[in-house]
Motif scaffolding. Structure first.
Motif, PDB file in Angstrom:
ATOM      1  N   PRO A   1       5.557   1.397  -0.794  1.00  0.00           N
ATOM      2  CA  PRO A   1       5.388   1.388   0.659  1.00  0.00           C
ATOM      3  C   PRO A   1       6.620   0.830   1.364  1.00  0.00           C
ATOM      4  O   PRO A   1       7.426   0.115   0.753  1.00  0.00           O
ATOM      5  N   PRO A   2       6.780   1.152   2.638  1.00  0.00           N
ATOM      6  CA  PRO A   2       7.932   0.613   3.381  1.00  0.00           C
ATOM      7  C   PRO A   2       7.845  -0.899   3.511  1.00  0.00           C
ATOM      8  O   PRO A   2       6.763  -1.475   3.592  1.00  0.00           O
ATOM      9  N   PHE A   3       9.004  -1.532   3.496  1.00  0.00           N
ATOM     10  CA  PHE A   3       9.146  -2.977   3.649  1.00  0.00           C
ATOM     11  C   PHE A   3       8.530  -3.766   2.501  1.00  0.00           C
ATOM     12  O   PHE A   3       8.202  -4.948   2.660  1.00  0.00           O
ATOM     13  N   ALA A   4       8.314  -3.124   1.333  1.00  0.00           N
ATOM     14  CA  ALA A   4       7.833  -3.856   0.165  1.00  0.00           C
ATOM     15  C   ALA A   4       8.933  -4.778  -0.339  1.00  0.00           C
ATOM     16  O   ALA A   4      10.097  -4.382  -0.456  1.00  0.00           O
ATOM     17  N   LYS A   5       8.570  -6.013  -0.660  1.00  0.00           N
ATOM     18  CA  LYS A   5       9.542  -7.015  -1.089  1.00  0.00           C
ATOM     19  C   LYS A   5       9.431  -7.265  -2.591  1.00  0.00           C
ATOM     20  O   LYS A   5       8.383  -7.016  -3.191  1.00  0.00           O
ATOM     21  N   PRO A   6      10.513  -7.726  -3.223  1.00  0.00           N
ATOM     22  CA  PRO A   6      10.441  -8.061  -4.646  1.00  0.00           C
ATOM     23  C   PRO A   6       9.321  -9.060  -4.922  1.00  0.00           C
ATOM     24  O   PRO A   6       9.181 -10.071  -4.232  1.00  0.00           O
ATOM     25  N   GLY A   7       8.526  -8.747  -5.933  1.00  0.00           N
ATOM     26  CA  GLY A   7       7.385  -9.585  -6.278  1.00  0.00           C
ATOM     27  C   GLY A   7       6.065  -9.054  -5.756  1.00  0.00           C
ATOM     28  O   GLY A   7       5.003  -9.495  -6.213  1.00  0.00           O
ATOM     29  N   ASP A   8       6.100  -8.103  -4.798  1.00  0.00           N
ATOM     30  CA  ASP A   8       4.858  -7.491  -4.318  1.00  0.00           C
ATOM     31  C   ASP A   8       4.259  -6.605  -5.397  1.00  0.00           C
ATOM     32  O   ASP A   8       4.974  -6.010  -6.206  1.00  0.00           O
ATOM     33  N   ALA A   9       2.936  -6.507  -5.408  1.00  0.00           N
ATOM     34  CA  ALA A   9       2.233  -5.674  -6.385  1.00  0.00           C
ATOM     35  C   ALA A   9       1.766  -4.382  -5.727  1.00  0.00           C
ATOM     36  O   ALA A   9       1.271  -4.391  -4.599  1.00  0.00           O
ATOM     37  N   ILE A  10       1.931  -3.268  -6.428  1.00  0.00           N
ATOM     38  CA  ILE A  10       1.502  -1.970  -5.928  1.00  0.00           C
ATOM     39  C   ILE A  10       0.671  -1.271  -7.001  1.00  0.00           C
ATOM     40  O   ILE A  10       0.756  -1.592  -8.190  1.00  0.00           O
ATOM     41  N   ASP A  11      -0.158  -0.327  -6.578  1.00  0.00           N
ATOM     42  CA  ASP A  11      -0.999   0.431  -7.503  1.00  0.00           C
ATOM     43  C   ASP A  11      -0.171   1.517  -8.179  1.00  0.00           C
ATOM     44  O   ASP A  11       0.764   2.072  -7.590  1.00  0.00           O
ATOM     45  N   ILE A  12      -0.554   1.845  -9.408  1.00  0.00           N
ATOM     46  CA  ILE A  12       0.110   2.921 -10.145  1.00  0.00           C
ATOM     47  C   ILE A  12      -0.944   3.840 -10.742  1.00  0.00           C
ATOM     48  O   ILE A  12      -2.088   3.449 -10.968  1.00  0.00           O
ATOM     49  N   THR A  13      -0.544   5.079 -11.001  1.00  0.00           N
ATOM     50  CA  THR A  13      -1.412   6.093 -11.594  1.00  0.00           C
ATOM     51  C   THR A  13      -0.796   6.578 -12.892  1.00  0.00           C
ATOM     52  O   THR A  13       0.413   6.828 -12.957  1.00  0.00           O
ATOM     53  N   VAL A  14      -1.634   6.707 -13.920  1.00  0.00           N
ATOM     54  CA  VAL A  14      -1.161   7.181 -15.225  1.00  0.00           C
ATOM     55  C   VAL A  14      -1.843   8.506 -15.535  1.00  0.00           C
ATOM     56  O   VAL A  14      -3.020   8.696 -15.255  1.00  0.00           O
ATOM     57  N   SER A  15      -1.102   9.441 -16.126  1.00  0.00           N
ATOM     58  CA  SER A  15      -1.619  10.768 -16.467  1.00  0.00           C
ATOM     59  C   SER A  15      -1.119  11.149 -17.851  1.00  0.00           C
ATOM     60  O   SER A  15       0.076  11.038 -18.144  1.00  0.00           O
ATOM     61  N   SER A  16      -2.039  11.621 -18.685  1.00  0.00           N
ATOM     62  CA  SER A  16      -1.699  11.948 -20.065  1.00  0.00           C
ATOM     63  C   SER A  16      -0.750  13.134 -20.123  1.00  0.00           C
ATOM     64  O   SER A  16      -0.875  14.094 -19.365  1.00  0.00           O
TER      65      SER A  16
END
Length: 373
Positions: A102-117
């Motif tokens: 996302p915009p303005f995300a700073k180091p150390g912020d947590a974001i969601d991720i998606t995994v696909s086989s």
């Protein structure tokens, strides 16, 4: 002369009373932040390649050579030397990992991720994603993902039957990636002291209304450059408070204008009609013709001692029944309420409504953009 004028006035008043009133479509105001955004404020897509371990025999088979090679390379980095022929990666799956920074995300912020086989894994349920670098289009690492995978689905198989819900070969890791690098955001033109608003749905009228709303609040500081862009000059007293200035703009109320549109989804039978849809005077007939064909078998038996043969004959009957068609005339410049009420009056189903609207559009009586999904 006065009598003639009085007579004409009475006739005009009578005609105005007899004419049906057409209600104007209700216009709803919304905030500028809901119909436009500041140029330069945007997210970034990230992607990476990783391994999920801890699967209960539902991982990739040894036919997925890239999985075997990835396991070998990973173990080599930990000082474990092993041949690819010795690996049976049933508990490991190779996946592509995606995220939106996302915009303005700073180091150390947590974001969601998606995994696909990527391979032939049957399920990722219960697995854990190993540390995976996530790169942007420029090849630089902006986040690192790791953590337990949640698939939100299940697979059941017993006695030759199976049941599957959702997609167990894809899942997500909530807050599974840590931001390692900040993406610089430049949403102002500091040399010229202005910001630019981009409309989500470009429209001449909406762009002009946004410009007028901002000018009424701050003075003549805007220029509607095109249907999708409004350039705003930053007032001198807001040079050190750009966030407050943008917040003041975003909370202003405007009434967006949209084109008349009818959206049809033929797969689900969904019809969405906008409030500005109008039609010319047109007649609509809706009915059905039912044809039934039946067959009966008769046996023709010859008289005794006639030396005749028994003959089997087939008799065919045809019955045609036509349901009475509903015929209704839609008045000129009918509103969306008139259209819906008229189509309901002829007993039209959603599928019938789709066919009727397409026919009205083909006849040139529907004044709207007909979009079929």
């Amino acid at each position: 002369m006065r009598k003639i004028i009085a007579t004409l006035l009475v006739a005009a008043l009578t005609a105005s009373v007899m004419l049906p009133a057409v209600a104007a479509p209700t216009q709803v105001s919304t905030r500028i932040k809901d119909v436009a955004k500041v140029q330069g404020v945007r997210g970034n897509q990230l992607v990476g390649y990783g391994l999920i371990v801890g699967l209960a025999g539902t991982g990739d088979s040894d036919k997925s050579t890239f999985t075997v090679q990835s396991i070998t390379n990973m173990l080599k980095s930990f000082g474990v030397m092993i041949s690819t022929s010795q690996l049976k990666p049933k508990n490991v799956a190779a996946v592509m990992v995606t995220a939106n920074l996302p915009p303005f995300a700073k180091p150390g912020d947590a974001i969601d991720i998606t995994v696909s086989s990527m391979g032939d894994a049957k399920s990722l349920a219960g697995g854990t994603l190993l540390q995976t670098p996530l790169r942007a289009a420029n090849g630089q690492v902006y986040a690192v993902g790791q953590g337990p995978v949640s698939t939100g689905g299940f697979v059941v198989g017993a006695g030759g039957s199976s049941q599957q819900k959702n997609f167990p070969t894809a899942g997500n890791v909530p807050n599974g990636a840590l931001v390692e690098r900040e993406v610089p955001m430049n949403f102002t033109d500091r040399d010229k002291g202005r910001i630019t608003l981009s409309l989500s749905q470009p429209d001449f009228t909406t762009a002009n209304r946004i410009s007028e709303a901002i000018d009424q609040r701050f003075g003549q500081i805007t220029v509607a450059k095109d249907p999708g862009t409004v350039v705003v000059s930053v007032p001198y007293n807001y040079n050190d408070n750009l966030v407050g200035f943008v917040a003041s703009i975003e909370e202003l109320a405007v009434t967006p204008d949209t084109i008349a549109k009818v959206v049809i989804n033929e797969r689900t039978g969904t019809v969405v009609i906008g409030s500005n849809v109008t039609i010319d005077q047109v007649a609509v007939a809706q009915g059905g013709l039912t044809v039934k064909i039946g067959q009966t078998t008769d046996v023709s038996q010859p008289p005794p001692f006639s030396r005749g043969n028994t003959v089997v004959t087939t008799n065919t009957t045809v019955q045609a029944k036509e349901e009475p068609a509903g015929l209704i005339t839609l008045p000129a410049s009918a509103s969306v309420g008139d259209v819906v009420a008229a189509l309901n009056a002829v007993g039209a189903t959603p599928r019938d409504v789709i066919s009727i609207l397409q026919a009205i559009k083909a006849a040139g009586a529907l004044h709207a953009d007909l979009q079929i999904m």
